[in-house]
Design a protein around this motif. Structure first.
Motif, PDB file in Angstrom:
ATOM      1  N   SER A   1      -1.633  -2.522  11.678  1.00 21.27           N
ATOM      2  CA  SER A   1      -0.943  -1.265  11.969  1.00 21.27           C
ATOM      3  C   SER A   1       0.466  -1.422  12.514  1.00 21.27           C
ATOM      4  O   SER A   1       0.756  -2.326  13.291  1.00 21.27           O
ATOM      5  CB  SER A   1      -1.780  -0.462  12.964  1.00 21.27           C
ATOM      6  OG  SER A   1      -3.031  -0.138  12.382  1.00 21.27           O
ATOM      7  N   GLY A   2       1.324  -0.495  12.080  1.00 19.02           N
ATOM      8  CA  GLY A   2       2.700  -0.415  12.571  1.00 19.02           C
ATOM      9  C   GLY A   2       2.955   0.987  13.111  1.00 19.02           C
ATOM     10  O   GLY A   2       2.931   1.237  14.297  1.00 19.02           O
ATOM     11  N   ASN A   3       3.140   1.931  12.176  1.00 18.47           N
ATOM     12  CA  ASN A   3       3.280   3.331  12.572  1.00 18.47           C
ATOM     13  C   ASN A   3       1.945   4.063  12.620  1.00 18.47           C
ATOM     14  O   ASN A   3       1.886   5.255  12.883  1.00 18.47           O
ATOM     15  CB  ASN A   3       4.225   4.057  11.614  1.00 18.47           C
ATOM     16  CG  ASN A   3       5.659   4.008  12.115  1.00 18.47           C
ATOM     17  OD1 ASN A   3       5.895   4.132  13.321  1.00 18.47           O
ATOM     18  ND2 ASN A   3       6.607   3.832  11.217  1.00 18.47           N
ATOM     19  N   PHE A   4       0.872   3.393  12.285  1.00 22.28           N
ATOM     20  CA  PHE A   4      -0.500   3.908  12.377  1.00 22.28           C
ATOM     21  C   PHE A   4      -0.827   5.033  11.392  1.00 22.28           C
ATOM     22  O   PHE A   4      -1.779   5.783  11.605  1.00 22.28           O
ATOM     23  CB  PHE A   4      -0.844   4.309  13.819  1.00 22.28           C
ATOM     24  CG  PHE A   4      -1.181   3.111  14.670  1.00 22.28           C
ATOM     25  CD1 PHE A   4      -0.179   2.313  15.201  1.00 22.28           C
ATOM     26  CD2 PHE A   4      -2.500   2.746  14.878  1.00 22.28           C
ATOM     27  CE1 PHE A   4      -0.479   1.174  15.946  1.00 22.28           C
ATOM     28  CE2 PHE A   4      -2.817   1.613  15.616  1.00 22.28           C
ATOM     29  CZ  PHE A   4      -1.803   0.834  16.147  1.00 22.28           C
ATOM     30  N   GLY A   5      -0.090   5.107  10.290  1.00 23.49           N
ATOM     31  CA  GLY A   5      -0.445   6.062   9.246  1.00 23.49           C
ATOM     32  C   GLY A   5      -1.732   5.641   8.545  1.00 23.49           C
ATOM     33  O   GLY A   5      -2.611   6.458   8.273  1.00 23.49           O
TER      34      GLY A   5
ATOM     35  N   PHE B   1       0.825  -1.218   0.000  1.00 25.27           N
ATOM     36  CA  PHE B   1       0.000   0.000   0.000  1.00 25.27           C
ATOM     37  C   PHE B   1       0.854   1.261   0.000  1.00 25.27           C
ATOM     38  O   PHE B   1       0.377   2.341  -0.355  1.00 25.27           O
ATOM     39  CB  PHE B   1      -0.947  -0.003   1.207  1.00 25.27           C
ATOM     40  CG  PHE B   1      -0.306   0.400   2.510  1.00 25.27           C
ATOM     41  CD1 PHE B   1       0.333  -0.512   3.315  1.00 25.27           C
ATOM     42  CD2 PHE B   1      -0.343   1.730   2.917  1.00 25.27           C
ATOM     43  CE1 PHE B   1       0.926  -0.124   4.509  1.00 25.27           C
ATOM     44  CE2 PHE B   1       0.248   2.127   4.112  1.00 25.27           C
ATOM     45  CZ  PHE B   1       0.890   1.199   4.901  1.00 25.27           C
ATOM     46  N   LYS B   2       2.112   1.137   0.399  1.00 26.55           N
ATOM     47  CA  LYS B   2       2.963   2.330   0.470  1.00 26.55           C
ATOM     48  C   LYS B   2       3.176   2.980  -0.896  1.00 26.55           C
ATOM     49  O   LYS B   2       3.599   4.133  -0.965  1.00 26.55           O
ATOM     50  CB  LYS B   2       4.295   1.992   1.142  1.00 26.55           C
ATOM     51  CG  LYS B   2       4.094   1.654   2.610  1.00 26.55           C
ATOM     52  CD  LYS B   2       5.384   1.556   3.383  1.00 26.55           C
ATOM     53  CE  LYS B   2       5.127   1.403   4.871  1.00 26.55           C
ATOM     54  NZ  LYS B   2       4.626   0.053   5.231  1.00 26.55           N
ATOM     55  N   ASP B   3       2.872   2.253  -1.970  1.00 26.46           N
ATOM     56  CA  ASP B   3       2.960   2.859  -3.301  1.00 26.46           C
ATOM     57  C   ASP B   3       2.021   4.067  -3.437  1.00 26.46           C
ATOM     58  O   ASP B   3       2.373   5.037  -4.099  1.00 26.46           O
ATOM     59  CB  ASP B   3       2.591   1.828  -4.388  1.00 26.46           C
ATOM     60  CG  ASP B   3       3.752   0.863  -4.661  1.00 26.46           C
ATOM     61  OD1 ASP B   3       4.919   1.273  -4.550  1.00 26.46           O
ATOM     62  OD2 ASP B   3       3.468  -0.306  -4.990  1.00 26.46           O
TER      63      ASP B   3
ATOM     64  N   GLY C   1      13.023  -2.561   4.290  1.00 25.04           N
ATOM     65  CA  GLY C   1      12.397  -3.298   3.188  1.00 25.04           C
ATOM     66  C   GLY C   1      11.368  -2.508   2.396  1.00 25.04           C
ATOM     67  O   GLY C   1      11.678  -1.905   1.376  1.00 25.04           O
ATOM     68  N   ASP C   2      10.142  -2.468   2.890  1.00 30.39           N
ATOM     69  CA  ASP C   2       9.017  -1.956   2.099  1.00 30.39           C
ATOM     70  C   ASP C   2       9.082  -0.478   1.744  1.00 30.39           C
ATOM     71  O   ASP C   2       8.798  -0.094   0.610  1.00 30.39           O
ATOM     72  CB  ASP C   2       7.702  -2.211   2.848  1.00 30.39           C
ATOM     73  CG  ASP C   2       7.215  -3.629   2.641  1.00 30.39           C
ATOM     74  OD1 ASP C   2       7.868  -4.369   1.879  1.00 30.39           O
ATOM     75  OD2 ASP C   2       6.195  -3.988   3.232  1.00 30.39           O
ATOM     76  N   THR C   3       9.416   0.362   2.706  1.00 28.61           N
ATOM     77  CA  THR C   3       9.408   1.801   2.436  1.00 28.61           C
ATOM     78  C   THR C   3      10.420   2.153   1.358  1.00 28.61           C
ATOM     79  O   THR C   3      10.129   2.932   0.447  1.00 28.61           O
ATOM     80  CB  THR C   3       9.710   2.596   3.716  1.00 28.61           C
ATOM     81  OG1 THR C   3       8.705   2.273   4.665  1.00 28.61           O
ATOM     82  CG2 THR C   3       9.684   4.079   3.464  1.00 28.61           C
TER      83      THR C   3
HETATM   84  C1  LIG Z   1       4.020  -0.254   6.479  1.00 34.65           C
HETATM   85  C2  LIG Z   1       3.175  -1.484   6.513  1.00 34.65           C
HETATM   86  C3  LIG Z   1       2.167  -1.687   7.492  1.00 34.65           C
HETATM   87  C4  LIG Z   1       1.928  -0.713   8.616  1.00 34.65           C
HETATM   88  O1  LIG Z   1       1.288   0.458   8.186  1.00 34.65           O
HETATM   89  P1  LIG Z   1       1.269   1.753   9.103  1.00 34.65           P
HETATM   90  O2  LIG Z   1       0.627   2.812   8.280  1.00 34.65           O
HETATM   91  O3  LIG Z   1       2.706   2.059   9.427  1.00 34.65           O
HETATM   92  O4  LIG Z   1       0.486   1.420  10.326  1.00 34.65           O
HETATM   93  C5  LIG Z   1       1.371  -2.821   7.403  1.00 34.65           C
HETATM   94  N1  LIG Z   1       1.575  -3.750   6.449  1.00 34.65           N
HETATM   95  C6  LIG Z   1       2.546  -3.613   5.507  1.00 34.65           C
HETATM   96  C7  LIG Z   1       2.714  -4.687   4.494  1.00 34.65           C
HETATM   97  C8  LIG Z   1       3.371  -2.475   5.497  1.00 34.65           C
HETATM   98  O5  LIG Z   1       4.328  -2.364   4.561  1.00 34.65           O
END
Ligand SMILES: *Cc1c(COP(=O)(O)O)cnc(C)c1O
Length: 426
Positions: free
Chosen positions: A245-249, A104-106, A133-135
């Motif tokens: 959620s990780g950073n909750f963006g 989803f970060k795309d 990795g992902d970012t």
């Molecule tokens: C970054 C990421 C998350 C966490 O999203 P946040 O916006 O940081 O809470 C969840 N799943 C995947 C696959 C991610 O790359």
């Protein structure tokens, strides 16, 4: 668009400043001073993805950028769909992984790249970011080939999956990838050192492109509307959305979508064992523990940096934090849910499966459930194959990059060495 610093309210900035700066004084996050509200959400939902998203983002940005400009930015950024898939009666998966780096970060990364180019004052811009990795992949692909913007990505040598490395270290042009002899914390410390060096920051126009940047969150609001647009009116009236959620963006963006008028009944804040937020919602105490490694490693965050925005928004809207659903899921339980979903005919990786599990547990009669699938299953192929005993196929972009040559350079964990690289790539 005016935004204020949550920590120091007297600091007010424009959209352009917020995008260029990232953070305010005293590491404070920027938050919109005013949120538009869409009265006729049904009409908005009837539009196509790009048209609707342009309207939403243009309403947020205001007269700083013309509606036409915002439309062309959205058109360039959102070149892939965000479909919902029915998993079982009343439960949908929102697939956010159809972009170039399969996560989803795309969406946020690509809209941020467009935003930065749109508000640039013509000076040099160097994006410096550390990634596990992902970012890194999303940022690299989002800025690839853009004029006047150089990207330098640091990652811990030998500590990210070979597939992940191939995805962003094979591009070339304005994307420079550096394998640091150290761990992820060492990479982050180097980035921090660079940002603390005011002279260097000025000289090369340093910017971080991390998930703190408001433009990334704004883009993410749009796919909540896109999900609702694919449901019947009846289904979306009682919608519960579960967000891994990780950073909750991502959850911040969902709550912003609700504030703009999208009728979402309830959210679920889903985490892995790194459960600072669910514990906080339970006890009222903010007590981060050391981060533990899990199979959903993009969510291995114990001090989520977007949380203050959620508190701010809930306070402004009078939404009690007790209305947020919550929960944590262990590796074992997420593996069980990956298998459970597979048995229902849906292939999912652990991040999405965590959101599914809590949704399934907490969904009530008459409600429609939506869980966010944040990454393509193949992006976590090793974990998924291990859980399912499978050998899943690599989708096009991954297969293509897997066959390409690595272009990274190796570097000692040394700030002076990094400075040389930063100056050389200008
Ligand atoms: C970054 C990421 C998350 C966490 O999203 P946040 O916006 O940081 O809470 C969840 N799943 C995947 C696959 C991610 O790359």
């Amino acid at each position: 668009m005016k935004l204020y610093n949550i920590k120091e309210n007297d600091e007010q900035v424009s959209f352009g400043q917020a995008v260029r700066q990232g953070l305010g004084r005293n590491q404070g996050l920027f938050f919109p001073a005013e949120l538009p509200k869409f009265d006729d959400v049904d009409a908005l939902l009837a539009e196509d993805f790009v048209t609707r998203s342009s309207k939403i983002l243009s309403a947020l940005i205001g007269d700083e950028l013309s509606a036409d400009k915002v439309n062309s930015m959205v058109d360039a950024a959102f070149q892939f769909p965000a479909p919902i898939k029915s998993v079982k009666d009343g439960v949908y998966a929102l697939e956010l992984f159809h972009g170039p780096t399969l996560a989803f970060k795309d969406f946020g990364g690509r809209f941020m790249a467009q935003s930065l180019a749109a508000v640039s004052d013509g000076g040099k811009i160097t994006i410096l970011t550390a990634t596990s990795g992902d970012t890194g992949a999303a940022v690299a692909h989002a800025f690839y080939g853009m004029e006047d913007i150089n990207v330098v990505i640091l990652y811990p040598k030998g500590k990210i999956s070979p597939l992940q490395e191939k995805l962003f270290c094979t591009l070339g042009k304005n994307i420079h990838t550096v394998a640091i002899d150290g761990d992820f914390d060492a990479c982050q410390a180097l980035v921090k050192q660079a940002f603390d060096d005011a002279a260097l920051r000025e000289e090369i126009g340093l910017n971080s492109a991390n998930s703190i940047n408001i433009s990334r969150l704004m883009a993410q609001i749009c796919y909540y509307f896109e999900a609702a647009s694919q449901m019947s009116k009846q289904e979306r009236e009682n919608l519960v959305v579960s967000v891994p959620s990780g950073n909750f963006g991502n959850l911040t963006a969902g709550l912003l979508a609700k504030a703009l008028g999208l009728p979402i009944k309830r959210f679920i804040a889903a985490t892995n064992e790194n459960d600072t937020v669910p514990r906080y919602l339970e006890t009222g105490k903010w007590e981060p523990k050391p981060t533990v490694a899990t199979t959903s490693n993009a969510m291995d965050v114990s001090q989520p940096n977007n949380w203050p925005r959620i508190e701010e928004l809930c306070q402004l809207k009078g939404w009690g934090l007790d209305t947020l659903g919550k929960g944590k899921v262990s590796d074992e339980q997420s593996a069980e849910s990956v298998r459970d979903l597979k048995a229902q005919g849906y292939l999912c990786e652990p991040h999405g499966a965590i959101a599914y599990r809590l949704l399934d547990e907490q969904l009530q009669d008459g409600e429609t459930g939506l869980f966010l699938c944040t990454a393509h299953p193949a992006k976590f192929k090793e974990v998924v194959d291990d859980i399912l005993g499978s050998d899943i196929d690599l989708p096009g972009p991954l297969a293509k990059h897997a066959a390409m040559e690595l272009l990274s350079e190796d570097l000692a964990n040394d700030f002076n060495a990094l400075k040389e690289v930063l100056r050389r790539v200008q």
